[in-house]
Scaffold this motif. Structure first.
Motif, PDB file in Angstrom:
ATOM      1  N   LEU A  90       0.875  -1.175   0.000  1.00 60.45           N
ATOM      2  CA  LEU A  90       0.000   0.000   0.000  1.00 60.45           C
ATOM      3  C   LEU A  90       0.912   1.225   0.000  1.00 60.45           C
ATOM      4  O   LEU A  90       1.849   1.286   0.805  1.00 60.45           O
ATOM      5  CB  LEU A  90      -0.866   0.025   1.262  1.00 60.45           C
ATOM      6  CG  LEU A  90      -2.197  -0.704   1.243  1.00 60.45           C
ATOM      7  CD1 LEU A  90      -2.855  -0.619   2.628  1.00 60.45           C
ATOM      8  CD2 LEU A  90      -3.143  -0.151   0.183  1.00 60.45           C
ATOM      9  N   HIS A  91       0.649   2.185  -0.868  1.00 61.75           N
ATOM     10  CA  HIS A  91       1.601   3.299  -0.968  1.00 61.75           C
ATOM     11  C   HIS A  91       0.940   4.574  -1.464  1.00 61.75           C
ATOM     12  O   HIS A  91      -0.155   4.560  -2.040  1.00 61.75           O
ATOM     13  CB  HIS A  91       2.770   2.917  -1.890  1.00 61.75           C
ATOM     14  CG  HIS A  91       2.356   2.523  -3.282  1.00 61.75           C
ATOM     15  ND1 HIS A  91       2.249   3.435  -4.302  1.00 61.75           N
ATOM     16  CD2 HIS A  91       2.036   1.314  -3.814  1.00 61.75           C
ATOM     17  CE1 HIS A  91       1.899   2.798  -5.419  1.00 61.75           C
ATOM     18  NE2 HIS A  91       1.742   1.514  -5.144  1.00 61.75           N
ATOM     19  N   SER A  92       1.637   5.678  -1.226  1.00 61.28           N
ATOM     20  CA  SER A  92       1.198   6.977  -1.738  1.00 61.28           C
ATOM     21  C   SER A  92       1.283   6.963  -3.262  1.00 61.28           C
ATOM     22  O   SER A  92       2.018   6.171  -3.865  1.00 61.28           O
ATOM     23  CB  SER A  92       2.063   8.095  -1.145  1.00 61.28           C
ATOM     24  OG  SER A  92       3.444   7.787  -1.275  1.00 61.28           O
ATOM     25  N   ASP A  93       0.521   7.855  -3.899  1.00 64.98           N
ATOM     26  CA  ASP A  93       0.389   7.794  -5.359  1.00 64.98           C
ATOM     27  C   ASP A  93       1.532   8.458  -6.110  1.00 64.98           C
ATOM     28  O   ASP A  93       1.423   8.716  -7.308  1.00 64.98           O
ATOM     29  CB  ASP A  93      -0.955   8.380  -5.798  1.00 64.98           C
ATOM     30  CG  ASP A  93      -1.094   9.859  -5.463  1.00 64.98           C
ATOM     31  OD1 ASP A  93      -0.159  10.421  -4.847  1.00 64.98           O
ATOM     32  OD2 ASP A  93      -2.131  10.452  -5.811  1.00 64.98           O
ATOM     33  N   ASP A  94       2.655   8.719  -5.412  1.00 63.69           N
ATOM     34  CA  ASP A  94       3.813   9.287  -6.106  1.00 63.69           C
ATOM     35  C   ASP A  94       4.668   8.205  -6.762  1.00 63.69           C
ATOM     36  O   ASP A  94       5.709   8.491  -7.341  1.00 63.69           O
ATOM     37  CB  ASP A  94       4.667  10.124  -5.149  1.00 63.69           C
ATOM     38  CG  ASP A  94       5.066   9.354  -3.894  1.00 63.69           C
ATOM     39  OD1 ASP A  94       4.449   8.312  -3.596  1.00 63.69           O
ATOM     40  OD2 ASP A  94       5.996   9.800  -3.193  1.00 63.69           O
TER      41      ASP A  94
ATOM     42  N   ASP B 260      -8.143   8.225  -3.799  1.00 64.62           N
ATOM     43  CA  ASP B 260      -7.593   9.349  -4.574  1.00 64.62           C
ATOM     44  C   ASP B 260      -6.084   9.474  -4.405  1.00 64.62           C
ATOM     45  O   ASP B 260      -5.393   9.936  -5.313  1.00 64.62           O
ATOM     46  CB  ASP B 260      -8.253  10.663  -4.157  1.00 64.62           C
ATOM     47  CG  ASP B 260      -9.697  10.745  -4.631  1.00 64.62           C
ATOM     48  OD1 ASP B 260     -10.067   9.955  -5.529  1.00 64.62           O
ATOM     49  OD2 ASP B 260     -10.447  11.572  -4.095  1.00 64.62           O
ATOM     50  N   ASP B 261      -5.557   9.078  -3.255  1.00 68.09           N
ATOM     51  CA  ASP B 261      -4.119   9.276  -3.017  1.00 68.09           C
ATOM     52  C   ASP B 261      -3.383   8.031  -2.536  1.00 68.09           C
ATOM     53  O   ASP B 261      -2.229   8.106  -2.139  1.00 68.09           O
ATOM     54  CB  ASP B 261      -3.903  10.417  -2.019  1.00 68.09           C
ATOM     55  CG  ASP B 261      -4.722  10.235  -0.747  1.00 68.09           C
ATOM     56  OD1 ASP B 261      -5.404   9.205  -0.621  1.00 68.09           O
ATOM     57  OD2 ASP B 261      -4.672  11.129   0.115  1.00 68.09           O
ATOM     58  N   ILE B 262      -4.025   6.869  -2.583  1.00 65.55           N
ATOM     59  CA  ILE B 262      -3.380   5.620  -2.172  1.00 65.55           C
ATOM     60  C   ILE B 262      -3.538   4.575  -3.270  1.00 65.55           C
ATOM     61  O   ILE B 262      -4.612   4.428  -3.859  1.00 65.55           O
ATOM     62  CB  ILE B 262      -3.982   5.092  -0.848  1.00 65.55           C
ATOM     63  CG1 ILE B 262      -3.667   6.066   0.284  1.00 65.55           C
ATOM     64  CG2 ILE B 262      -3.438   3.698  -0.512  1.00 65.55           C
ATOM     65  CD1 ILE B 262      -4.273   5.686   1.608  1.00 65.55           C
ATOM     66  N   SER B 263      -2.449   3.874  -3.549  1.00 64.68           N
ATOM     67  CA  SER B 263      -2.458   2.810  -4.551  1.00 64.68           C
ATOM     68  C   SER B 263      -1.962   1.516  -3.935  1.00 64.68           C
ATOM     69  O   SER B 263      -1.374   1.503  -2.852  1.00 64.68           O
ATOM     70  CB  SER B 263      -1.570   3.188  -5.738  1.00 64.68           C
ATOM     71  OG  SER B 263      -2.060   4.337  -6.395  1.00 64.68           O
TER      72      SER B 263
ATOM     73  N   CYS C  49     -15.122   3.620   9.690  1.00 63.95           N
ATOM     74  CA  CYS C  49     -14.931   5.073   9.670  1.00 63.95           C
ATOM     75  C   CYS C  49     -13.988   5.445   8.541  1.00 63.95           C
ATOM     76  O   CYS C  49     -13.347   4.591   7.928  1.00 63.95           O
ATOM     77  CB  CYS C  49     -14.386   5.571  11.013  1.00 63.95           C
ATOM     78  SG  CYS C  49     -12.713   5.035  11.391  1.00 63.95           S
ATOM     79  N   THR C  50     -13.898   6.741   8.282  1.00 60.67           N
ATOM     80  CA  THR C  50     -12.995   7.262   7.263  1.00 60.67           C
ATOM     81  C   THR C  50     -11.549   7.046   7.709  1.00 60.67           C
ATOM     82  O   THR C  50     -11.220   7.300   8.862  1.00 60.67           O
ATOM     83  CB  THR C  50     -13.252   8.765   7.047  1.00 60.67           C
ATOM     84  OG1 THR C  50     -14.618   8.929   6.683  1.00 60.67           O
ATOM     85  CG2 THR C  50     -12.360   9.324   5.953  1.00 60.67           C
ATOM     86  N   PRO C  51     -10.679   6.566   6.828  1.00 57.38           N
ATOM     87  CA  PRO C  51      -9.300   6.279   7.235  1.00 57.38           C
ATOM     88  C   PRO C  51      -8.437   7.527   7.338  1.00 57.38           C
ATOM     89  O   PRO C  51      -8.792   8.589   6.821  1.00 57.38           O
ATOM     90  CB  PRO C  51      -8.784   5.378   6.114  1.00 57.38           C
ATOM     91  CG  PRO C  51      -9.554   5.812   4.913  1.00 57.38           C
ATOM     92  CD  PRO C  51     -10.923   6.215   5.423  1.00 57.38           C
ATOM     93  N   GLN C  52      -7.314   7.387   8.021  1.00 57.58           N
ATOM     94  CA  GLN C  52      -6.278   8.423   8.076  1.00 57.58           C
ATOM     95  C   GLN C  52      -4.967   7.827   7.573  1.00 57.58           C
ATOM     96  O   GLN C  52      -4.552   6.765   8.036  1.00 57.58           O
ATOM     97  CB  GLN C  52      -6.087   8.931   9.506  1.00 57.58           C
ATOM     98  CG  GLN C  52      -7.189   9.827  10.001  1.00 57.58           C
ATOM     99  CD  GLN C  52      -6.906  10.408  11.373  1.00 57.58           C
ATOM    100  OE1 GLN C  52      -5.920  10.058  12.018  1.00 57.58           O
ATOM    101  NE2 GLN C  52      -7.767  11.285  11.826  1.00 57.58           N
ATOM    102  N   ASP C  53      -4.329   8.549   6.630  1.00 56.42           N
ATOM    103  CA  ASP C  53      -3.067   8.063   6.067  1.00 56.42           C
ATOM    104  C   ASP C  53      -2.019   7.834   7.144  1.00 56.42           C
ATOM    105  O   ASP C  53      -1.212   6.902   7.050  1.00 56.42           O
ATOM    106  CB  ASP C  53      -2.529   9.048   5.026  1.00 56.42           C
ATOM    107  CG  ASP C  53      -3.375   9.072   3.768  1.00 56.42           C
ATOM    108  OD1 ASP C  53      -4.410   8.365   3.721  1.00 56.42           O
ATOM    109  OD2 ASP C  53      -3.013   9.804   2.829  1.00 56.42           O
ATOM    110  N   ASP C  54      -2.009   8.689   8.173  1.00 53.22           N
ATOM    111  CA  ASP C  54      -1.003   8.541   9.224  1.00 53.22           C
ATOM    112  C   ASP C  54      -1.114   7.188   9.912  1.00 53.22           C
ATOM    113  O   ASP C  54      -0.110   6.614  10.325  1.00 53.22           O
ATOM    114  CB  ASP C  54      -1.142   9.659  10.268  1.00 53.22           C
ATOM    115  CG  ASP C  54      -0.634  10.994   9.753  1.00 53.22           C
ATOM    116  OD1 ASP C  54       0.023  10.991   8.686  1.00 53.22           O
ATOM    117  OD2 ASP C  54      -0.893  12.020  10.392  1.00 53.22           O
ATOM    118  N   ILE C  55      -2.314   6.686  10.045  1.00 50.98           N
ATOM    119  CA  ILE C  55      -2.499   5.370  10.670  1.00 50.98           C
ATOM    120  C   ILE C  55      -2.130   4.258   9.689  1.00 50.98           C
ATOM    121  O   ILE C  55      -1.508   3.264  10.063  1.00 50.98           O
ATOM    122  CB  ILE C  55      -3.941   5.212  11.184  1.00 50.98           C
ATOM    123  CG1 ILE C  55      -4.202   6.215  12.321  1.00 50.98           C
ATOM    124  CG2 ILE C  55      -4.206   3.777  11.665  1.00 50.98           C
ATOM    125  CD1 ILE C  55      -5.627   6.214  12.849  1.00 50.98           C
TER     126      ILE C  55
END
Length: 201
Positions: A100-104, A115-118, A164-170
């Protein structure tokens, strides 16, 4: 339900991209006090990753096992690669790795989850991380959690899970010990407030 379900964006479910937080009644050793990130939810079932179970393996161990590096060369890995988090993603296909990673970072096999995780499940991302060229934020998970048609919905209606809605920090924090409490805090809940009894109005 496997990773191929992520490629089909039709008939997505309401739990896509949500956190599931285990209620106290969940006694299954895989899922007790777990935080799960749901990557795909549809009438065919659901797929996600447990975010707060450490693996005994280190990232260099995984690279050696896959013969992406030789043991004497582990000292040349970047600091990010040496301490890259490796988690137990779930009881299905535990020998298979998912990042699981950021979309960069993107490869031909990368699948957008939000939208921002792939999600990428091929060796190219492991090589990139080993070389210090990987995504800014990422976690390697071995195995995943899967539910058949209607199974997860039934567990939620039986008071097994909160969502619930996730948080990237977690999602990306390598410190797994506090993720359960932090995920509950998103909802303004503490573990002491949870009841194993289902509420009926």
């Amino acid at each position: 339900m496997g990773i191929s379900a992520l490629k089909d964006k039709s008939e997505r479910g309401f739990l896509d991209g949500q956190f599931l937080i285990a209620m106290p009644g969940v006694q299954d050793g895989n899922f007790a006090r777990s935080v799960v990130y749901i990557c795909a939810h549809s009438p065919a079932g659901a797929m996600g990753f447990i975010l707060n179970r450490q693996q005994d393996l280190s990232f260099p161990d995984v690279l050696e096992h896959l013969k992406l590096i030789e043991e004497p060369h582990t000292g040349f890995l970047s600091e990010q690669a040496r301490y890259f988090p490796v988690l137990y993603g779930g009881p299905v296909e535990t020998g298979r790795g998912f990042v699981l990673h950021s979309d960069d970072f993107s490869s031909e096999s990368s699948i957008p989850v939000s939208d921002d995780i792939s999600l990428t499940a091929t060796l190219d991302i492991l090589r990139a991380i080993a070389e210090g060229k990987g995504p800014k934020r990422a976690t390697l998970l071995l195995g995943y959690a899967g539910w058949g048609p209607g199974q997860l919905e039934a567990e939620i209606s039986n008071n097994g899970w909160l969502n619930c809605t996730p948080q990237d920090d977690i999602i990306f924090d390598p410190n797994v010990d506090t993720k359960y409490e932090r995920a509950l805090a998103i909802m303004g809940v503490s573990p002491e407030m949870l009841s194993t009894e289902a509420g009926h109005a």
